[in-house]
Design a protein around this motif. Structure first.
Motif, PDB file in Angstrom:
ATOM      1  N   ARG A 204       0.827  -1.213   0.000  1.00 41.09           N
ATOM      2  CA  ARG A 204       0.000   0.000   0.000  1.00 41.09           C
ATOM      3  C   ARG A 204       0.859   1.260   0.000  1.00 41.09           C
ATOM      4  NH1 ARG A 204      -5.737  -0.631   3.021  1.00 41.09           N
ATOM      5  NH2 ARG A 204      -6.267  -2.714   2.253  1.00 41.09           N
ATOM      6  N   ALA A 205       1.932   1.231   0.765  1.00 41.89           N
ATOM      7  CA  ALA A 205       2.799   2.410   0.818  1.00 41.89           C
ATOM      8  C   ALA A 205       3.430   2.681  -0.536  1.00 41.89           C
ATOM      9  CB  ALA A 205       3.878   2.211   1.882  1.00 41.89           C
ATOM     10  N   THR A 206       3.879   1.630  -1.206  1.00 45.39           N
ATOM     11  CA  THR A 206       4.523   1.809  -2.509  1.00 45.39           C
ATOM     12  C   THR A 206       3.558   2.401  -3.521  1.00 45.39           C
ATOM     13  OG1 THR A 206       5.948  -0.081  -2.033  1.00 45.39           O
ATOM     14  CG2 THR A 206       5.853   0.644  -4.309  1.00 45.39           C
ATOM     15  N   LEU A 207       2.296   2.006  -3.449  1.00 47.92           N
ATOM     16  CA  LEU A 207       1.297   2.552  -4.366  1.00 47.92           C
ATOM     17  C   LEU A 207       1.033   4.036  -4.113  1.00 47.92           C
ATOM     18  CD1 LEU A 207      -1.298  -0.364  -4.515  1.00 47.92           C
ATOM     19  CD2 LEU A 207       0.146   0.453  -6.374  1.00 47.92           C
ATOM     20  N   LYS A 208       1.246   4.481  -2.886  1.00 49.76           N
ATOM     21  CA  LYS A 208       0.991   5.884  -2.549  1.00 49.76           C
ATOM     22  C   LYS A 208       2.210   6.773  -2.751  1.00 49.76           C
ATOM     23  CE  LYS A 208      -3.188   4.922  -1.321  1.00 49.76           C
ATOM     24  NZ  LYS A 208      -4.315   5.336  -2.189  1.00 49.76           N
ATOM     25  N   LEU A 209       3.371   6.169  -2.915  1.00 56.53           N
ATOM     26  CA  LEU A 209       4.577   6.960  -3.144  1.00 56.53           C
ATOM     27  C   LEU A 209       4.594   7.540  -4.550  1.00 56.53           C
ATOM     28  CD1 LEU A 209       7.306   4.645  -1.567  1.00 56.53           C
ATOM     29  CD2 LEU A 209       6.356   6.733  -0.575  1.00 56.53           C
ATOM     30  N   ARG A 210       5.360   8.592  -4.715  1.00 51.28           N
ATOM     31  CA  ARG A 210       5.603   9.127  -6.050  1.00 51.28           C
ATOM     32  C   ARG A 210       6.679   8.275  -6.735  1.00 51.28           C
ATOM     33  NH1 ARG A 210       7.849  14.718  -4.741  1.00 51.28           N
ATOM     34  NH2 ARG A 210       9.113  13.289  -3.515  1.00 51.28           N
ATOM     35  N   PRO A 211       6.776   8.336  -8.048  1.00 48.12           N
ATOM     36  CA  PRO A 211       7.776   7.505  -8.738  1.00 48.12           C
ATOM     37  C   PRO A 211       9.218   7.781  -8.321  1.00 48.12           C
ATOM     38  CG  PRO A 211       6.140   8.318 -10.289  1.00 48.12           C
ATOM     39  CD  PRO A 211       5.872   9.018  -8.995  1.00 48.12           C
ATOM     40  N   VAL A 212       9.499   8.968  -7.766  1.00 49.01           N
ATOM     41  CA  VAL A 212      10.885   9.322  -7.420  1.00 49.01           C
ATOM     42  C   VAL A 212      11.217   9.033  -5.960  1.00 49.01           C
ATOM     43  CG1 VAL A 212      11.077  11.081  -9.200  1.00 49.01           C
ATOM     44  CG2 VAL A 212      10.197  11.714  -6.938  1.00 49.01           C
ATOM     45  N   ASP A 213      10.297   8.442  -5.215  1.00 47.04           N
ATOM     46  CA  ASP A 213      10.529   8.183  -3.795  1.00 47.04           C
ATOM     47  C   ASP A 213      11.074   6.772  -3.576  1.00 47.04           C
ATOM     48  OD1 ASP A 213       9.472  10.694  -3.279  1.00 47.04           O
ATOM     49  OD2 ASP A 213       7.434   9.929  -3.010  1.00 47.04           O
ATOM     50  N   TYR A 214      11.878   6.629  -2.528  1.00 51.14           N
ATOM     51  CA  TYR A 214      12.460   5.338  -2.158  1.00 51.14           C
ATOM     52  C   TYR A 214      11.954   4.938  -0.772  1.00 51.14           C
ATOM     53  CZ  TYR A 214      15.972   5.806  -5.888  1.00 51.14           C
ATOM     54  OH  TYR A 214      16.610   5.931  -7.091  1.00 51.14           O
ATOM     55  N   LEU A 215      11.604   3.666  -0.624  1.00 50.25           N
ATOM     56  CA  LEU A 215      11.140   3.163   0.668  1.00 50.25           C
ATOM     57  C   LEU A 215      11.991   1.964   1.070  1.00 50.25           C
ATOM     58  CD1 LEU A 215       8.989   3.377   2.925  1.00 50.25           C
ATOM     59  CD2 LEU A 215       7.580   1.792   1.594  1.00 50.25           C
ATOM     60  N   PHE A 216      12.468   1.967   2.318  1.00 55.54           N
ATOM     61  CA  PHE A 216      13.323   0.903   2.829  1.00 55.54           C
ATOM     62  C   PHE A 216      12.742   0.367   4.138  1.00 55.54           C
ATOM     63  CE2 PHE A 216      15.837   4.070   0.627  1.00 55.54           C
ATOM     64  CZ  PHE A 216      16.650   3.337  -0.222  1.00 55.54           C
ATOM     65  N   ARG A 217      12.950  -0.917   4.374  1.00 56.23           N
ATOM     66  CA  ARG A 217      12.640  -1.479   5.691  1.00 56.23           C
ATOM     67  C   ARG A 217      13.938  -1.515   6.486  1.00 56.23           C
ATOM     68  NH1 ARG A 217      10.933  -7.641   7.396  1.00 56.23           N
ATOM     69  NH2 ARG A 217      10.322  -7.159   9.551  1.00 56.23           N
ATOM     70  N   VAL A 218      13.981  -0.768   7.590  1.00 55.75           N
ATOM     71  CA  VAL A 218      15.230  -0.627   8.344  1.00 55.75           C
ATOM     72  C   VAL A 218      15.174  -1.314   9.703  1.00 55.75           C
ATOM     73  CG1 VAL A 218      15.916   1.499   7.194  1.00 55.75           C
ATOM     74  CG2 VAL A 218      14.453   1.625   9.218  1.00 55.75           C
ATOM     75  N   GLY A 219      14.025  -1.860  10.069  1.00 53.12           N
ATOM     76  CA  GLY A 219      13.891  -2.556  11.345  1.00 53.12           C
ATOM     77  C   GLY A 219      12.688  -3.470  11.296  1.00 53.12           C
ATOM     78  N   GLY A 220      12.295  -4.012  12.443  1.00 52.79           N
ATOM     79  CA  GLY A 220      11.160  -4.928  12.480  1.00 52.79           C
ATOM     80  C   GLY A 220       9.911  -4.336  11.866  1.00 52.79           C
ATOM     81  N   GLU A 221       9.397  -3.245  12.473  1.00 55.38           N
ATOM     82  CA  GLU A 221       8.209  -2.578  11.941  1.00 55.38           C
ATOM     83  C   GLU A 221       8.512  -1.133  11.583  1.00 55.38           C
ATOM     84  OE1 GLU A 221       7.870  -2.072  16.477  1.00 55.38           O
ATOM     85  OE2 GLU A 221       8.713  -3.505  15.063  1.00 55.38           O
ATOM     86  N   GLU A 222       9.790  -0.840  11.354  1.00 52.93           N
ATOM     87  CA  GLU A 222      10.219   0.525  11.071  1.00 52.93           C
ATOM     88  C   GLU A 222      10.700   0.639   9.624  1.00 52.93           C
ATOM     89  OE1 GLU A 222      12.080   3.205  14.166  1.00 52.93           O
ATOM     90  OE2 GLU A 222      13.823   2.779  12.903  1.00 52.93           O
ATOM     91  N   PHE A 223      10.273   1.717   8.987  1.00 48.42           N
ATOM     92  CA  PHE A 223      10.593   1.950   7.578  1.00 48.42           C
ATOM     93  C   PHE A 223      11.126   3.369   7.418  1.00 48.42           C
ATOM     94  CE2 PHE A 223       7.327  -1.199   7.965  1.00 48.42           C
ATOM     95  CZ  PHE A 223       7.632  -2.161   7.016  1.00 48.42           C
ATOM     96  N   LEU A 224      11.972   3.547   6.426  1.00 49.23           N
ATOM     97  CA  LEU A 224      12.509   4.874   6.127  1.00 49.23           C
ATOM     98  C   LEU A 224      12.235   5.190   4.665  1.00 49.23           C
ATOM     99  CD1 LEU A 224      15.776   6.475   7.328  1.00 49.23           C
ATOM    100  CD2 LEU A 224      15.246   6.530   4.886  1.00 49.23           C
ATOM    101  N   CYS A 225      11.767   6.396   4.434  1.00 53.18           N
ATOM    102  CA  CYS A 225      11.430   6.824   3.074  1.00 53.18           C
ATOM    103  C   CYS A 225      12.236   8.070   2.726  1.00 53.18           C
ATOM    104  CB  CYS A 225       9.930   7.120   2.975  1.00 53.18           C
ATOM    105  SG  CYS A 225       9.386   7.586   1.316  1.00 53.18           S
ATOM    106  N   ILE A 226      12.871   8.049   1.560  1.00 47.70           N
ATOM    107  CA  ILE A 226      13.559   9.233   1.033  1.00 47.70           C
ATOM    108  C   ILE A 226      12.685   9.810  -0.069  1.00 47.70           C
ATOM    109  CG2 ILE A 226      15.613  10.108  -0.121  1.00 47.70           C
ATOM    110  CD1 ILE A 226      17.213   7.880   1.122  1.00 47.70           C
ATOM    111  N   LEU A 227      12.268  11.054   0.121  1.00 46.51           N
ATOM    112  CA  LEU A 227      11.381  11.717  -0.839  1.00 46.51           C
ATOM    113  C   LEU A 227      12.178  12.787  -1.576  1.00 46.51           C
ATOM    114  CD1 LEU A 227       9.574  11.438   2.144  1.00 46.51           C
ATOM    115  CD2 LEU A 227       7.826  11.538   0.357  1.00 46.51           C
ATOM    116  N   GLN A 228      12.498  12.521  -2.827  1.00 48.11           N
ATOM    117  CA  GLN A 228      13.294  13.452  -3.615  1.00 48.11           C
ATOM    118  C   GLN A 228      12.442  14.622  -4.096  1.00 48.11           C
ATOM    119  OE1 GLN A 228      16.518  11.506  -6.147  1.00 48.11           O
ATOM    120  NE2 GLN A 228      14.882   9.995  -6.292  1.00 48.11           N
ATOM    121  N   ALA A 229      13.097  15.771  -4.262  1.00 46.95           N
ATOM    122  CA  ALA A 229      12.429  16.970  -4.785  1.00 46.95           C
ATOM    123  C   ALA A 229      11.121  17.222  -4.047  1.00 46.95           C
ATOM    124  CB  ALA A 229      12.180  16.831  -6.289  1.00 46.95           C
TER     125      ALA A 229
END
Length: 412
Positions: A283-308
């Motif tokens: 669901r998160a990937t579908l809501k991201l813009r094409p230029v955004d990156y999403l990573f899983r960095v822990g058990g239930e923790e995620f980090l997203c880099i939103l460019q521009a």
């Protein structure tokens, strides 16, 4: 040095058996790459075909010639199907034998012109199949593999040599009214044998390169969610942030944490917990813009880099994800519940382009979101944090869904 047909056939048979055996041995060691089985069998078919053609040249039944040439053509057709398998395209086995069957039908219908028909087929059929091999490889050039272009050039050279040999055989056959090999055609045949050895070797290299590339990619992917893992984050974040700093564009980092995830695991079991994580990733990937990156960095923790992205843009994306997950229900009856998340956002406008600084600031905003009751998005403001509701302009448009659940920038 003078070449003779017998020596040339022996060399061709030995090289075909050697390369075919090597390919089949490689396939037998790990029966995953079907292209090794098909190409190895094709070399074996070529060796048998050359043996039968040699027997026919000793004055034996013409059946040996028909069968030998048909097997030789089938071997080239198998080479084409090998490339289709490698490029993960549908296999069409009947097309591999079409050239040989067509030649056989013409030879049986018009036996008087058999040598000329054979010469014409030798000029056209193998060269056509080889050209199709090169075409399949070229179509797949979007997947960079160092040996791909070398193999394309070798296959192209093979096709040219086959055409040249076929043309000279046609000229000799039309003059002598029989199949005739000259020193020139035998020299070209020897070159073709050596080029085919190179094809087999480069095919092995190509498969090895793809395997290594896929293995490297797997080390960067979280197997449960299909997102980039912490290693992928550190590998790509510096490049992304440097590019944004050079362009002067703002970049935001968001840290997302699923609320009460331990309670979900304790109440519904780890299988349901894994399902929640996978659903969040989709669901998160579908809501991201094409230029955004999403990573899983822990058990239930995620980090997203939103460019521009300015703060309001990042808040809009996080709010879309939060609302999407809130509508997701787990459990049944009285135990049914929604899944909420908290997110903290930090912008390069406030803390710069260093990943550690951005992560620390986003973490502070996440702590604020959890302290204020969870199920919300907070933005880091320097001295303090504020709720997403305080950021101006919350009329964020829903993005158009991407082609797949995990589409977006590739982590390569």
């Amino acid at each position: 040095m003078q070449l003779d047909e017998a020596t040339l056939r022996i060399v061709a048979i030995l090289f075909s058996l050697l390369i075919g055996g090597l390919l089949l041995f490689s396939w037998n060691s790990n029966r995953v790459n079907r292209e090794l089985l098909v190409l190895g069998s094709s070399f074996g078919s070529a060796a048998v075909g050359i043996v039968l053609i040699g027997i026919a040249s000793l004055g034996q039944s013409v059946i040996y010639l028909y069968t030998g040439v048909t097997l030789l053509f089938f071997a080239y057709g198998g080479g084409w199907q090998t490339m289709r398998i490698f490029e993960r395209r549908p296999v069409k086995p009947w097309l591999a034998g079409l050239g040989g069957i067509f030649w056989l039908a013409l030879s049986l219908i018009d036996p008087e012109h058999g040598p000329l028909i054979t010469a014409l087929a030798v000029a056209v059929v193998p060269a056509s199949y080889t050209a199709l091999m090169g075409f399949e490889l070229w179509r797949g050039r979007g997947e960079y593999l160092p040996s791909r272009f070398a193999l394309c050039m070798v296959v192209g050279l093979d096709s040219v040599l086959l055409v040249m040999r076929g043309v000279f055989i046609m000229i000799a056959a039309s003059e002598a009214h029989r199949w005739t090999e000259t020193q020139l055609t035998m020299t070209l045949s020897l070159l073709i044998v050596l080029v085919n050895v190179a094809v087999g070797y480069l095919m092995l290299s190509l498969i090895k390169e793809r395997l290594e590339t896929e293995q490297r990619a797997q080390t960067l992917i979280d197997p449960l969610t299909g997102l980039g893992n912490r290693r992928a984050l550190h590998l790509h974040a510096e490049r992304i942030l440097r590019r944004q700093a050079t362009s002067g564009q703002s970049v935001c980092v968001a840290i997302i944490d699923l609320d009460h995830f331990k309670k979900i695991n304790d109440t519904f079991g780890h299988f349901m917990g894994d399902s929640v994580l996978r659903t969040f990733a989709e669901r998160a990937t579908l809501k991201l813009r094409p230029v955004d990156y999403l990573f899983r960095v822990g058990g239930e923790e995620f980090l997203c880099i939103l460019q521009a992205a300015e703060e309001r843009d990042a808040v809009g994306v996080m709010e879309r994800i939060r609302r999407s997950m809130k509508s997701y229900r787990i459990g049944e009856g009285t135990e049914a519940r929604g899944v909420t998340l908290s997110a903290g956002i930090a912008s390069s406008r406030r803390v710069g382009y260093d990943l550690e600084d951005l992560t620390r600031a986003a973490d502070a905003a996440l702590y604020k979101a959890k302290r204020d009751g969870r199920n919300r998005v907070c933005v880091y403001t320097g001295d303090d944090t504020r709720l997403a509701a305080d950021v101006e302009g919350r009329a964020w448009a829903e993005p158009r869904p991407q082609a797949g659940p995990l589409s977006g920038p590739q982590l390569t």
